[in-house]
Design a protein around this motif. Structure first.
Motif, PDB file in Angstrom:
ATOM      1  N   GLU A 144      12.640   8.964  -1.539  1.00  0.00           N
ATOM      2  CA  GLU A 144      13.230   8.608  -2.823  1.00  0.00           C
ATOM      3  C   GLU A 144      13.816   7.188  -2.792  1.00  0.00           C
ATOM      4  O   GLU A 144      14.007   6.559  -3.827  1.00  0.00           O
ATOM      5  CB  GLU A 144      14.322   9.611  -3.180  1.00  0.00           C
ATOM      6  N   LEU A 145      14.055   6.670  -1.583  1.00  0.00           N
ATOM      7  CA  LEU A 145      14.609   5.323  -1.433  1.00  0.00           C
ATOM      8  C   LEU A 145      13.686   4.263  -2.035  1.00  0.00           C
ATOM      9  O   LEU A 145      14.135   3.179  -2.414  1.00  0.00           O
ATOM     10  CB  LEU A 145      14.845   5.014   0.047  1.00  0.00           C
ATOM     11  N   PHE A 146      12.401   4.571  -2.110  1.00  0.00           N
ATOM     12  CA  PHE A 146      11.452   3.619  -2.687  1.00  0.00           C
ATOM     13  C   PHE A 146      11.755   3.317  -4.155  1.00  0.00           C
ATOM     14  O   PHE A 146      11.262   2.329  -4.701  1.00  0.00           O
ATOM     15  CB  PHE A 146      10.015   4.149  -2.566  1.00  0.00           C
ATOM     16  N   LEU A 147      12.545   4.174  -4.805  1.00  0.00           N
ATOM     17  CA  LEU A 147      12.884   3.982  -6.218  1.00  0.00           C
ATOM     18  C   LEU A 147      14.134   3.136  -6.412  1.00  0.00           C
ATOM     19  O   LEU A 147      14.438   2.728  -7.524  1.00  0.00           O
ATOM     20  CB  LEU A 147      13.096   5.346  -6.889  1.00  0.00           C
ATOM     21  N   TRP A 154      15.712  -1.358  -1.800  1.00  0.00           N
ATOM     22  CA  TRP A 154      15.116  -0.511  -0.781  1.00  0.00           C
ATOM     23  C   TRP A 154      13.599  -0.494  -0.878  1.00  0.00           C
ATOM     24  O   TRP A 154      12.912  -0.371   0.141  1.00  0.00           O
ATOM     25  CB  TRP A 154      15.662   0.910  -0.892  1.00  0.00           C
ATOM     26  N   ASP A 155      13.082  -0.596  -2.104  1.00  0.00           N
ATOM     27  CA  ASP A 155      11.628  -0.608  -2.249  1.00  0.00           C
ATOM     28  C   ASP A 155      11.016  -1.790  -1.502  1.00  0.00           C
ATOM     29  O   ASP A 155      10.036  -1.653  -0.772  1.00  0.00           O
ATOM     30  CB  ASP A 155      11.238  -0.635  -3.733  1.00  0.00           C
ATOM     31  N   LYS A 156      11.626  -2.966  -1.650  1.00  0.00           N
ATOM     32  CA  LYS A 156      11.109  -4.149  -0.967  1.00  0.00           C
ATOM     33  C   LYS A 156      11.341  -4.073   0.546  1.00  0.00           C
ATOM     34  O   LYS A 156      10.505  -4.504   1.339  1.00  0.00           O
ATOM     35  CB  LYS A 156      11.762  -5.408  -1.529  1.00  0.00           C
ATOM     36  N   LEU A 157      12.486  -3.521   0.940  1.00  0.00           N
ATOM     37  CA  LEU A 157      12.779  -3.395   2.360  1.00  0.00           C
ATOM     38  C   LEU A 157      11.768  -2.476   3.041  1.00  0.00           C
ATOM     39  O   LEU A 157      11.224  -2.812   4.104  1.00  0.00           O
ATOM     40  CB  LEU A 157      14.185  -2.829   2.563  1.00  0.00           C
ATOM     41  N   LEU A 158      11.500  -1.333   2.441  1.00  0.00           N
ATOM     42  CA  LEU A 158      10.610  -0.357   3.054  1.00  0.00           C
ATOM     43  C   LEU A 158       9.157  -0.796   3.030  1.00  0.00           C
ATOM     44  O   LEU A 158       8.389  -0.481   3.933  1.00  0.00           O
ATOM     45  CB  LEU A 158      10.755   1.000   2.357  1.00  0.00           C
ATOM     46  N   LYS A 184       6.356  -0.327   9.242  1.00  0.00           N
ATOM     47  CA  LYS A 184       7.750  -0.768   9.213  1.00  0.00           C
ATOM     48  C   LYS A 184       8.587   0.149   8.336  1.00  0.00           C
ATOM     49  O   LYS A 184       9.744   0.425   8.641  1.00  0.00           O
ATOM     50  CB  LYS A 184       7.833  -2.217   8.713  1.00  0.00           C
ATOM     51  N   ALA A 185       7.991   0.614   7.236  1.00  0.00           N
ATOM     52  CA  ALA A 185       8.716   1.536   6.359  1.00  0.00           C
ATOM     53  C   ALA A 185       9.012   2.833   7.086  1.00  0.00           C
ATOM     54  O   ALA A 185      10.132   3.348   7.062  1.00  0.00           O
ATOM     55  CB  ALA A 185       7.896   1.801   5.099  1.00  0.00           C
ATOM     56  N   ALA A 186       8.004   3.366   7.768  1.00  0.00           N
ATOM     57  CA  ALA A 186       8.180   4.611   8.506  1.00  0.00           C
ATOM     58  C   ALA A 186       9.197   4.451   9.619  1.00  0.00           C
ATOM     59  O   ALA A 186       9.936   5.387   9.943  1.00  0.00           O
ATOM     60  CB  ALA A 186       6.842   5.069   9.069  1.00  0.00           C
ATOM     61  N   ALA A 187       9.266   3.262  10.194  1.00  0.00           N
ATOM     62  CA  ALA A 187      10.196   3.015  11.296  1.00  0.00           C
ATOM     63  C   ALA A 187      11.645   3.167  10.855  1.00  0.00           C
ATOM     64  O   ALA A 187      12.512   3.473  11.664  1.00  0.00           O
ATOM     65  CB  ALA A 187       9.971   1.625  11.871  1.00  0.00           C
ATOM     66  N   ILE A 188      11.907   2.959   9.584  1.00  0.00           N
ATOM     67  CA  ILE A 188      13.272   3.124   9.064  1.00  0.00           C
ATOM     68  C   ILE A 188      13.484   4.542   8.553  1.00  0.00           C
ATOM     69  O   ILE A 188      14.473   5.197   8.893  1.00  0.00           O
ATOM     70  CB  ILE A 188      13.543   2.106   7.938  1.00  0.00           C
ATOM     71  N   ILE A 189      12.569   5.047   7.765  1.00  0.00           N
ATOM     72  CA  ILE A 189      12.712   6.350   7.137  1.00  0.00           C
ATOM     73  C   ILE A 189      12.820   7.473   8.162  1.00  0.00           C
ATOM     74  O   ILE A 189      13.529   8.461   7.942  1.00  0.00           O
ATOM     75  CB  ILE A 189      11.545   6.610   6.164  1.00  0.00           C
TER      76      ILE A 189
END
Length: 354
Positions: A208-211, A215-219, A234-239
């Motif tokens: 849900e952080l993508f919304l 956070w959308d740009k970070l992920l 990189k997105a998965a590495a944080i989530i």
């Protein structure tokens, strides 16, 4: 004339026979298809039964472990399931059960106290005559924890970037429409294409952080240097270090990954966090993991690093269960989240089969 009639009768007879053959073939094909469909449906029912069995095995292991001791680690019953035992349960099929401790991850919703928690804090503060100090301290602890995490794991150096992410996340979760200094509420989200509204409730899934603003740009790591595959990694590495389950904000030292352990203290390095993981993985240290300060027993561990007892624990309440089943060439996966409570009851928050 008679000859013509006989010829016509022969043609009609052949047509009738051809029609009956076609109908018979079609009927046979339909029956075969229905039999195959019934067999496939039966196999799917068997797969669903295997998935539920795997879920119940996980729940039983979690209960047995809770009755056995009051701390959780990878050595517990839920940590590993005997492959041979699982194979014996379903001859001709394969079953794999994995339980992941979500209490070793950062709890997204712990950044904001619930309405009930705020009421309890206010009542407690009135008794202690401390005003809102305790509530502010808890929120401050969580923000500092996340600041260290984002700096170390996401590689963010600018404080304003980190504050913007946290303010936007808190605005997304809290119930009001008051926009924080670096956050975002209705005005921002209504200007997006297509427009939408902030949730103003706890996050349901980490994705849900993508919304959320920033956070959308970070992920996605939106830049010209990142291709799609690299950005996804990189997105998965944080989530993978975040959990939408739980709001206590405490992290299990016995199961937290290196990246989360590193965020527990300003002086923690990746090397020190790795030492913690190596210590808790050693069989001879199994019983030591019952103590909240077991990390102090690690040779060479800095004595001035002391984790805040309000941030750490050695017991877990939230678990993700993944069950993979295979039967007659068909495969299904079931995923769910379990809340194991102190009274030895369990709540299945959600379960889906795919």
């Amino acid at each position: 004339m008679l000859h013509d009639r006989k010829g016509m009768a022969l043609v009609l007879t052949l047509l009738a026979v051809s029609f009956m053959v076609a109908v018979t073939v079609q009927l046979g094909s339909s029956v075969n298809w229905q039999m195959q469909a019934a067999a496939t449906q039966s196999d799917i029912v068997q797969l669903d039964a295997m998935l539920l069995s795997g879920l119940h095995l996980a729940q039983a292991a979690l209960l047995a472990d809770q009755r056995e001791n009051q701390y959780d680690s990878a050595f517990d019953r839920w940590g590993t399931f005997d492959v041979e035992v699982l194979a014996a349960l379903f001859p001709g099929g394969k079953l794999d059960v994995q339980v992941t401790d979500l209490s070793g991850l950062l709890q997204i919703n712990a950044l904001v106290l619930t309405t009930e928690e705020k009421k309890q804090q206010e009542q407690q503060n009135k008794k202690n005559k401390n005003g809102t100090g305790q509530q502010q301290d808890e929120e401050k602890q969580q923000r500092e924890l996340w600041q260290r995490f984002l700096k170390n794991t996401a590689g963010l150096e600018k404080e304003e970037d980190i504050l913007s992410l946290l303010d936007s996340l808190v605005d997304w979760i809290d119930e009001d429409d008051e926009e924080r200094e670096n956050g975002a509420e209705k005005t921002y989200y209504s200007s997006q294409s297509p427009p939408y509204a902030p949730a103003n409730r706890p996050v349901l899934l980490p994705e849900e952080l993508f919304l959320i603003k920033g956070w959308d740009k970070l992920l996605r790591r939106e830049s010209e240097d990142d291709d799609t595959e690299e950005a996804a990694k990189k997105a998965a590495a944080i989530i993978q270090y975040l959990s939408a389950a739980g709001e206590e904000g405490t992290i299990n030292l016995n199961t937290a990954p290196v990246q989360v352990l590193q965020a527990l203290h300003e002086q923690m390095t990746e090397e020190l966090a790795t030492k913690l993981v190596e210590f808790r993985q050693a069989e001879e240290n199994k019983d030591k993991l019952e103590e909240l300060d077991w990390y102090k027993q690690i040779p060479g561990f800095p004595g001035d690093i002391v984790f805040d007892n309000e941030l750490v624990t050695v017991s877990s309440s939230w678990f993700k269960v993944t069950v993979d089943a295979e039967f007659k060439g068909l495969q299904r996966t079931g995923i769910g989240v379990i809340h194991r409570m102190d009274n030895q009851e369990q709540e299945l928050l959600w379960w889906k089969a795919e």
